[in-house]
Motif scaffolding. Sequence first.
Motif, PDB file in Angstrom:
ATOM      1  N   THR A  32       0.839  -1.193   0.000  1.00  0.00           N
ATOM      2  CA  THR A  32       0.000   0.000   0.000  1.00  0.00           C
ATOM      3  C   THR A  32       0.875   1.244   0.000  1.00  0.00           C
ATOM      4  O   THR A  32       2.105   1.136  -0.098  1.00  0.00           O
ATOM      5  CB  THR A  32      -0.938   0.009   1.220  1.00  0.00           C
ATOM      6  N   MET A  33       0.266   2.397   0.138  1.00  0.00           N
ATOM      7  CA  MET A  33       1.024   3.651   0.095  1.00  0.00           C
ATOM      8  C   MET A  33       2.073   3.715   1.204  1.00  0.00           C
ATOM      9  O   MET A  33       1.837   3.250   2.308  1.00  0.00           O
ATOM     10  CB  MET A  33       0.082   4.848   0.222  1.00  0.00           C
ATOM     11  N   GLY A  34       3.210   4.273   0.894  1.00  0.00           N
ATOM     12  CA  GLY A  34       4.288   4.403   1.860  1.00  0.00           C
ATOM     13  C   GLY A  34       4.994   3.087   2.105  1.00  0.00           C
ATOM     14  O   GLY A  34       5.586   2.886   3.155  1.00  0.00           O
ATOM     15  N   ALA A  35       4.931   2.178   1.164  1.00  0.00           N
ATOM     16  CA  ALA A  35       5.549   0.842   1.253  1.00  0.00           C
ATOM     17  C   ALA A  35       5.039   0.056   2.457  1.00  0.00           C
ATOM     18  O   ALA A  35       5.726  -0.804   2.988  1.00  0.00           O
ATOM     19  CB  ALA A  35       7.070   0.947   1.275  1.00  0.00           C
ATOM     20  N   ASN A  36       3.812   0.363   2.911  1.00  0.00           N
ATOM     21  CA  ASN A  36       3.202  -0.427   3.973  1.00  0.00           C
ATOM     22  C   ASN A  36       2.584  -1.674   3.363  1.00  0.00           C
ATOM     23  O   ASN A  36       2.507  -1.804   2.141  1.00  0.00           O
ATOM     24  CB  ASN A  36       2.135   0.398   4.703  1.00  0.00           C
ATOM     25  N   ARG A  37       2.139  -2.587   4.235  1.00  0.00           N
ATOM     26  CA  ARG A  37       1.554  -3.835   3.747  1.00  0.00           C
ATOM     27  C   ARG A  37       0.154  -4.002   4.301  1.00  0.00           C
ATOM     28  O   ARG A  37      -0.159  -3.568   5.397  1.00  0.00           O
ATOM     29  CB  ARG A  37       2.403  -5.032   4.174  1.00  0.00           C
ATOM     30  N   LYS A  38      -0.683  -4.664   3.504  1.00  0.00           N
ATOM     31  CA  LYS A  38      -2.035  -4.995   3.922  1.00  0.00           C
ATOM     32  C   LYS A  38      -2.211  -6.486   3.648  1.00  0.00           C
ATOM     33  O   LYS A  38      -1.860  -6.974   2.578  1.00  0.00           O
ATOM     34  CB  LYS A  38      -3.038  -4.182   3.113  1.00  0.00           C
ATOM     35  N   LEU A  39      -2.710  -7.213   4.657  1.00  0.00           N
ATOM     36  CA  LEU A  39      -2.925  -8.643   4.487  1.00  0.00           C
ATOM     37  C   LEU A  39      -4.368  -8.871   4.088  1.00  0.00           C
ATOM     38  O   LEU A  39      -5.284  -8.532   4.837  1.00  0.00           O
ATOM     39  CB  LEU A  39      -2.614  -9.395   5.787  1.00  0.00           C
ATOM     40  N   ARG A  40      -4.566  -9.439   2.916  1.00  0.00           N
ATOM     41  CA  ARG A  40      -5.905  -9.750   2.440  1.00  0.00           C
ATOM     42  C   ARG A  40      -6.167 -11.214   2.694  1.00  0.00           C
ATOM     43  O   ARG A  40      -5.440 -12.073   2.219  1.00  0.00           O
ATOM     44  CB  ARG A  40      -5.989  -9.490   0.945  1.00  0.00           C
ATOM     45  N   LEU A  41      -7.202 -11.498   3.440  1.00  0.00           N
ATOM     46  CA  LEU A  41      -7.580 -12.881   3.710  1.00  0.00           C
ATOM     47  C   LEU A  41      -8.511 -13.329   2.589  1.00  0.00           C
ATOM     48  O   LEU A  41      -9.596 -12.792   2.427  1.00  0.00           O
ATOM     49  CB  LEU A  41      -8.276 -12.963   5.071  1.00  0.00           C
ATOM     50  N   LEU A  42      -8.073 -14.302   1.796  1.00  0.00           N
ATOM     51  CA  LEU A  42      -8.884 -14.789   0.685  1.00  0.00           C
ATOM     52  C   LEU A  42      -9.821 -15.905   1.134  1.00  0.00           C
ATOM     53  O   LEU A  42     -10.943 -16.010   0.648  1.00  0.00           O
ATOM     54  CB  LEU A  42      -7.983 -15.274  -0.456  1.00  0.00           C
ATOM     55  N   SER A  43      -9.338 -16.750   2.056  1.00  0.00           N
ATOM     56  CA  SER A  43     -10.205 -17.782   2.633  1.00  0.00           C
ATOM     57  C   SER A  43      -9.657 -18.184   4.000  1.00  0.00           C
ATOM     58  O   SER A  43      -8.465 -18.088   4.254  1.00  0.00           O
ATOM     59  CB  SER A  43     -10.305 -18.997   1.713  1.00  0.00           C
ATOM     60  N   MET A  44     -10.568 -18.636   4.872  1.00  0.00           N
ATOM     61  CA  MET A  44     -10.191 -18.995   6.238  1.00  0.00           C
ATOM     62  C   MET A  44     -11.225 -19.968   6.792  1.00  0.00           C
ATOM     63  O   MET A  44     -12.406 -19.859   6.469  1.00  0.00           O
ATOM     64  CB  MET A  44     -10.141 -17.735   7.100  1.00  0.00           C
ATOM     65  N   ASP A  45     -10.777 -20.908   7.627  1.00  0.00           N
ATOM     66  CA  ASP A  45     -11.714 -21.874   8.208  1.00  0.00           C
ATOM     67  C   ASP A  45     -11.734 -21.835   9.738  1.00  0.00           C
ATOM     68  O   ASP A  45     -12.466 -22.580  10.359  1.00  0.00           O
ATOM     69  CB  ASP A  45     -11.409 -23.290   7.723  1.00  0.00           C
ATOM     70  N   THR A  46     -10.930 -20.934  10.347  1.00  0.00           N
ATOM     71  CA  THR A  46     -10.934 -20.802  11.804  1.00  0.00           C
ATOM     72  C   THR A  46     -11.136 -19.337  12.186  1.00  0.00           C
ATOM     73  O   THR A  46     -10.916 -18.436  11.375  1.00  0.00           O
ATOM     74  CB  THR A  46      -9.610 -21.290  12.433  1.00  0.00           C
ATOM     75  N   ALA A  47     -11.555 -19.120  13.433  1.00  0.00           N
ATOM     76  CA  ALA A  47     -11.758 -17.763  13.930  1.00  0.00           C
ATOM     77  C   ALA A  47     -11.219 -17.656  15.345  1.00  0.00           C
ATOM     78  O   ALA A  47     -11.237 -18.628  16.101  1.00  0.00           O
ATOM     79  CB  ALA A  47     -13.244 -17.411  13.916  1.00  0.00           C
ATOM     80  N   ASN A  48     -10.742 -16.468  15.714  1.00  0.00           N
ATOM     81  CA  ASN A  48     -10.350 -16.174  17.092  1.00  0.00           C
ATOM     82  C   ASN A  48     -11.627 -15.753  17.809  1.00  0.00           C
ATOM     83  O   ASN A  48     -12.094 -14.636  17.632  1.00  0.00           O
ATOM     84  CB  ASN A  48      -9.317 -15.055  17.132  1.00  0.00           C
ATOM     85  N   LEU A  49     -12.170 -16.652  18.603  1.00  0.00           N
ATOM     86  CA  LEU A  49     -13.477 -16.435  19.215  1.00  0.00           C
ATOM     87  C   LEU A  49     -13.338 -15.962  20.652  1.00  0.00           C
ATOM     88  O   LEU A  49     -12.629 -16.580  21.447  1.00  0.00           O
ATOM     89  CB  LEU A  49     -14.280 -17.743  19.168  1.00  0.00           C
TER      90      LEU A  49
END
Length: 111
Positions: A32-49
């Motif tokens: 992203t802007m300023g050479a930062n990073r963004k993590l895009r989750l495309l698929s997931m089967d667990t959650a932090n509940l």
Amino acid sequence: RYIDYRKKKQYELGREPSFTKLGKKRIQVIRTMGANRKLRLLSMDTANLFDPKAKAFKQVKIKTITDNPANRHFIRRNIMTKGAVVETELGKARITSRPGQDGVVNAVLIS
């Protein structure tokens, strides 16, 4: 008809939404802007509940998506967004994070 007076500049361009699905964990790293990073989750089967009664976090499997106020068609496509209600091993939970932006699925137990 509306005619643009100029094209969009590079910093004004957007991206297609990631539409996080239910499935094996897949992450896409985006610069992203300023050479930062963004993590895009495309698929997931667990959650932090988070269990409000026990005041504890657990990592649980997601079975299916039962409700999504963002779009009713996301339910049958099993797409997770913030505010979606998912069925987990411990019961129903509401997603509190933005999986397509944060790269994680955090949820709060509601029943």
